[in-house]
Enzyme design. Structure first.
Site, PDB file in Angstrom:
ATOM      1  N   LYS A   1       8.020  77.177 -65.288  1.00 40.08           N
ATOM      2  CA  LYS A   1       7.891  75.768 -65.641  1.00 40.08           C
ATOM      3  C   LYS A   1       8.554  74.945 -64.551  1.00 40.08           C
ATOM      4  O   LYS A   1       9.731  75.139 -64.239  1.00 40.08           O
ATOM      5  CB  LYS A   1       8.550  75.491 -66.989  1.00 40.08           C
ATOM      6  CG  LYS A   1       8.552  74.018 -67.358  1.00 40.08           C
ATOM      7  CD  LYS A   1       9.019  73.793 -68.771  1.00 40.08           C
ATOM      8  CE  LYS A   1       9.108  72.313 -69.084  1.00 40.08           C
ATOM      9  NZ  LYS A   1       9.520  72.076 -70.470  1.00 40.08           N
TER      10      LYS A   1
ATOM     11  N   LYS B   1       3.258  76.130 -66.047  1.00 37.28           N
ATOM     12  CA  LYS B   1       3.224  74.725 -66.440  1.00 37.28           C
ATOM     13  C   LYS B   1       3.797  73.848 -65.345  1.00 37.28           C
ATOM     14  O   LYS B   1       4.876  74.184 -64.841  1.00 37.28           O
ATOM     15  CB  LYS B   1       4.045  74.574 -67.727  1.00 37.28           C
ATOM     16  CG  LYS B   1       4.164  73.172 -68.242  1.00 37.28           C
ATOM     17  CD  LYS B   1       5.088  73.167 -69.410  1.00 37.28           C
ATOM     18  CE  LYS B   1       5.265  71.735 -69.877  1.00 37.28           C
ATOM     19  NZ  LYS B   1       6.321  71.623 -70.843  1.00 37.28           N
TER      20      LYS B   1
HETATM   21  C1  PBG Z   1      10.482  70.043 -72.957  1.00 36.25           C
HETATM   22  C2  PBG Z   1       9.006  70.059 -72.824  1.00 36.25           C
HETATM   23  C3  PBG Z   1       8.297  69.226 -71.959  1.00 36.25           C
HETATM   24  C4  PBG Z   1       6.944  69.510 -72.146  1.00 36.25           C
HETATM   25  C5  PBG Z   1       6.851  70.509 -73.109  1.00 36.25           C
HETATM   26  N1  PBG Z   1       8.152  70.854 -73.526  1.00 36.25           N
HETATM   27  C6  PBG Z   1       8.755  68.144 -71.052  1.00 36.25           C
HETATM   28  C7  PBG Z   1       9.930  68.326 -70.233  1.00 36.25           C
HETATM   29  O1  PBG Z   1      10.252  69.443 -69.786  1.00 36.25           O
HETATM   30  O2  PBG Z   1      10.596  67.325 -70.019  1.00 36.25           O
HETATM   31  C8  PBG Z   1       5.851  68.809 -71.404  1.00 36.25           C
HETATM   32  C9  PBG Z   1       4.501  68.857 -71.967  1.00 36.25           C
HETATM   33  C10 PBG Z   1       3.592  67.811 -71.455  1.00 36.25           C
HETATM   34  O3  PBG Z   1       3.901  67.038 -70.527  1.00 36.25           O
HETATM   35  O4  PBG Z   1       2.491  67.739 -72.003  1.00 36.25           O
HETATM   36  N2  PBG Z   1      11.099  71.112 -73.530  1.00 36.25           N
END
Ligand code: PBG
Length: 331
Positions: A201, A255
């Site tokens: 991520k 992601k």
């Molecule tokens: C945070 C989380 C995020 C997303 C999913 N879980 C955002 C972040 O890391 O700040 C992003 C998903 C999206 O942008 O659709 N645990």
């Protein structure tokens, strides 16, 4: 082997629709889709999210209706994210452990209504519960501390599994959390509860609308670069994935999606595990913006991106377009 022109004309098999269908190498079906849903409190509530046009937060009754819709459309899994009321957010995110929090209410309600006709995937991370919007506990210097956060995540995951979650999806990027969560699930008898780890991520600019949706955007000070990955790195993603598999992840996620197709491809080639892409909020919003601006056709843009994920090696895709895509695919 490919011969030379004119014996070989690659346009021959492209000349007619029947032939293109026959030679198509990849396929998207509704069973490839995971639908992320935002839960809010109340009853009969639908709150449209301005930065995610077409996406709303729903109270638990509405979430159940969406889950039934998913079953009807052939979507196998919904992913839940809570918009925790402001007064329940705290420095330590304690609301994450409340067995009656929004997340657990939604899990139970879906399982009561749909049973095993649908899988429920739940996000594990503290950002929807903390007053500072970080995914973990923050020390005096502002650093997100790893090991005490992992202990909190373990409790959060067990809490969700007790409520009926089918797939635990840790999105926090702390070190060692997959092993800790797996052991706790085993200990609590949740042998068949899966873990889909957000293994690679990235600290991405594509998450903005999501942070609006769960209400953490306005609270977040600084960034998440101390735990989420540097977009410049790919070898490091292989190490993240290798560790998460060794620690007990049943599947791994990359992601965001489209800007990281090389990572998806490398993970699939290197490890024999199911890989999922999260087509994140900013990616969704860009397709909607293109449609609104007359730059491109939503349906065509969307289907092209979905097939790209399959071609790169994905088993499935988390996308806010899931119901729309399923409707298109179902004709
Ligand atoms: C945070 C989380 C995020 C997303 C999913 N879980 C955002 C972040 O890391 O700040 C992003 C998903 C999206 O942008 O659709 N645990």
């Amino acid at each position: 082997m490919t011969g030379s022109y004119p014996i070989t004309r690659l346009r021959r098999t492209r000349a007619h629709g029947w032939s293109r269908a026959l030679h198509r190498e990849n396929l998207v079906t509704p069973a490839d889709l995971i639908w992320p849903l935002f839960v809010t409190s109340g009853k009969g509530v639908e709150e449209p999210i301005p930065t995610l046009p077409g996406v709303s937060r729903w109270s638990v009754d509405g979430i159940v209706a969406r889950a039934k819709e998913a079953v009807d459309l052939g979507i196998p899994v919904v992913a839940l994210f809570p918009n925790t009321p402001r007064e329940l957010r705290s420095d330590d995110g304690a609301e994450a452990h409340n067995p009656d929090n929004l997340m657990c209410q939604a899990i139970k309600a879906i399982k009561d209504a749909c049973g095993n006709d649908i899988g429920v995937l739940t996000d594990v991370a503290l950002d929807p519960y903390t007053s500072h919007g970080q995914d973990g506990l923050v020390d005096d210097s502002g650093y997100v501390v790893n090991d005490t956060t992992v202990a909190m995540l373990v409790d959060q995951a067990v809490n969700q599994a007790n409520a009926g979650a089918d797939v635990i999806a840790p999105s926090d990027m702390m070190d060692g959390r997959i092993h800790a969560i797996r052991m706790a699930l085993e200990m609590h008898g949740h042998h068949n509860v899966q873990i889909m780890s957000y293994a690679a991520k990235y600290a991405s600019a594509f998450y903005g609308p999501f942070r609006d949706a769960v209400g953490s955007g306005g609270l977040l000070k600084g960034d998440k670069k101390g735990y989420q990955m540097d977009p410049a790195n790919a070898d490091e993603a292989m190490r993240e994935v290798a560790l998460d598999i060794a620690e007990g992840a049943d599947s791994v996620m990359v992601k965001p999606g489209l800007a990281y197709l090389d990572i998806i491809y490398r993970v699939k080639q290197r490890f024999d595990v199911p890989v999922f892409a999260y087509q994140v909020s900013g990616e969704y919003a860009m397709i909607e913006a293109a449609q609104a601006a007359g730059i491109g056709d939503r349906d065509a843009l969307l289907m092209e991106k979905l097939i790209a994920f399959k071609r790169a090696g994905c088993s499935g895709v988390l996308t806010y377009h899931a119901p729309h895509a399923a409707r298109l695919l179902n004709g």
